[in-house]
Design an enzyme around this catalytic site. Sequence first.
Site, PDB file in Angstrom:
ATOM      1  N   CYS A 116     -41.290 -14.522  -4.034  1.00  0.00           N
ATOM      2  CA  CYS A 116     -40.793 -14.080  -5.337  1.00  0.00           C
ATOM      3  C   CYS A 116     -40.797 -15.192  -6.387  1.00  0.00           C
ATOM      4  CB  CYS A 116     -39.395 -13.504  -5.181  1.00  0.00           C
ATOM      5  SG  CYS A 116     -39.358 -12.112  -4.039  1.00  0.00           S
ATOM      6  N   HIS A 132     -32.368 -15.965 -11.625  1.00  0.00           N
ATOM      7  CA  HIS A 132     -33.099 -15.219 -10.583  1.00  0.00           C
ATOM      8  C   HIS A 132     -32.296 -13.986 -10.186  1.00  0.00           C
ATOM      9  CE1 HIS A 132     -35.658 -14.338  -7.218  1.00  0.00           C
ATOM     10  NE2 HIS A 132     -34.645 -14.429  -6.373  1.00  0.00           N
ATOM     11  N   GLU A 165     -26.993 -19.299  -6.360  1.00  0.00           N
ATOM     12  CA  GLU A 165     -27.508 -19.715  -7.669  1.00  0.00           C
ATOM     13  C   GLU A 165     -26.375 -20.143  -8.589  1.00  0.00           C
ATOM     14  OE1 GLU A 165     -30.744 -18.276 -11.065  1.00  0.00           O
ATOM     15  OE2 GLU A 165     -29.930 -16.784  -9.671  1.00  0.00           O
ATOM     16  N   LYS A 194     -33.117  -8.599 -14.116  1.00  0.00           N
ATOM     17  CA  LYS A 194     -33.438  -7.714 -12.992  1.00  0.00           C
ATOM     18  C   LYS A 194     -32.473  -6.532 -12.919  1.00  0.00           C
ATOM     19  CE  LYS A 194     -35.623 -11.156  -9.935  1.00  0.00           C
ATOM     20  NZ  LYS A 194     -35.382 -12.383 -10.723  1.00  0.00           N
ATOM     21  N   HIS A 217     -36.383  -5.790  -9.158  1.00  0.00           N
ATOM     22  CA  HIS A 217     -36.984  -7.041  -8.689  1.00  0.00           C
ATOM     23  C   HIS A 217     -38.464  -6.820  -8.437  1.00  0.00           C
ATOM     24  CE1 HIS A 217     -37.694 -10.822  -7.005  1.00  0.00           C
ATOM     25  NE2 HIS A 217     -37.000 -10.755  -5.878  1.00  0.00           N
ATOM     26  N   PHE A 260     -38.489 -15.832  -0.585  1.00  0.00           N
ATOM     27  CA  PHE A 260     -38.397 -15.976   0.862  1.00  0.00           C
ATOM     28  C   PHE A 260     -39.252 -17.167   1.309  1.00  0.00           C
ATOM     29  CE2 PHE A 260     -37.485 -11.206   1.956  1.00  0.00           C
ATOM     30  CZ  PHE A 260     -36.219 -11.362   1.445  1.00  0.00           C
TER      31      PHE A 260
END
Length: 415
Positions: free
Chosen positions: A165, A305, A316, A337, A342, A403
């Site tokens: 991502c 994010h 985060e 998002k 996402h 990931f």
Amino acid sequence: MKQRRVVVTGLGALTPIGNTVETFWKNLVKGVSGANKITRFDCCNFKTDFACELKDYDVFDHFDRKEGRKLDRYSQYALVSTKEAVQNAQISFDQLDKDRCGVIWSSGIGGFETFETQLEDFFKNDKTSKFNPFFIPKILADSAAGLISIKYGFRGVNYCPVSACASSTTALIEAFNYIKWDKADLVIAGGSEAPITQASIAGFNAMKALSTQNDNYQNASRPFDKDRDGFVAGEGGAALVVEEMEHAVNRGTHIYAEIVGGGLSADAYHITGTHPEGLGALLSMKHALNEANLKPEGIDYINAHATSTGLGDISEVKAFNTLFNGKFDNVHISATKSMTGHLLGAAGAIEAVALVKSIETNEVPPTINSIEKDEQIPEDIDLTFGTSVSKTINVGLSNTFGFGGHNASIVMKKP
């Protein structure tokens, strides 16, 4: 040697809340949710039956039937968003040195739908079905970069960085670097993803990564909220024309923003989970700010994010808290998002377009759906819940994490 400066001169977007940059930005500022019940397949046996699909999109509005059948959705989205960015940048192709023009385009999973449907057909018919001759080029994650270069005749740098991502923010940072290093004058950078498929939804459900709020799907993506339960899948693509500043000035085109720093790092912690203290996220932001020669207090806006997952959002925030030493006097943070869902490998490009528009218009888009902060989040951090905020934005930062522990942060400022 004179430092080459890098700017953004063109934008293109194909998103669940708008099929052009203008519509996307208008709906982003208004706080429109892109979530809907999945229309592409029957979800009766799935834990999640909703996603952020594109609206009013028909492949044959953009491609003839012969060409359209050769392209996986992710490549379609790449070409459509790139076309808008190229037009927006007012590029005269006969005036370009195409040996110094390139494409760095990313996707986290490439032609996943093609892969899934071809194998399903193959095994359903007792392995007697013939494979489509375009099967391999349709599934490859690097095909979109090649297709864009073929369409526009760009013979310079051309590849597909894949970092889950974080992929399309990585693509933008790579475009920034190639131009800064005098290896290119103009690069089309971005990402596209088409992950709303049966295998993708089932796979993310198995990981317990997706929200399962089927009865409240339009409000399901709720970053930082105490009741968040996972991300909402989205699809689409976004393109940015990245260019050396003097090259852009000589062309007489509009300059939206200047890219001044990029940071890449690894959590070195877990294959899917983020570092619980946000150490990798902190490091990528520090790298980006150091390259930009900026201190944290110089940031006006951060596009986080923030996917609406339990662990990811908090890690985060912990990175933000360390970066700003617990003092959030000037900075606004928001999670777009919450509206787009996402978009996996395309998320960074979509959010980079949002960051550029924020800098251009001095508007912070909201974090929608979120009502009550997770108790682990500091009280004085402004996450722009509910409605957009007008403020002068001279410097903005965007984060994307993937990931594998991949982290990417990019810093832009007013030109």
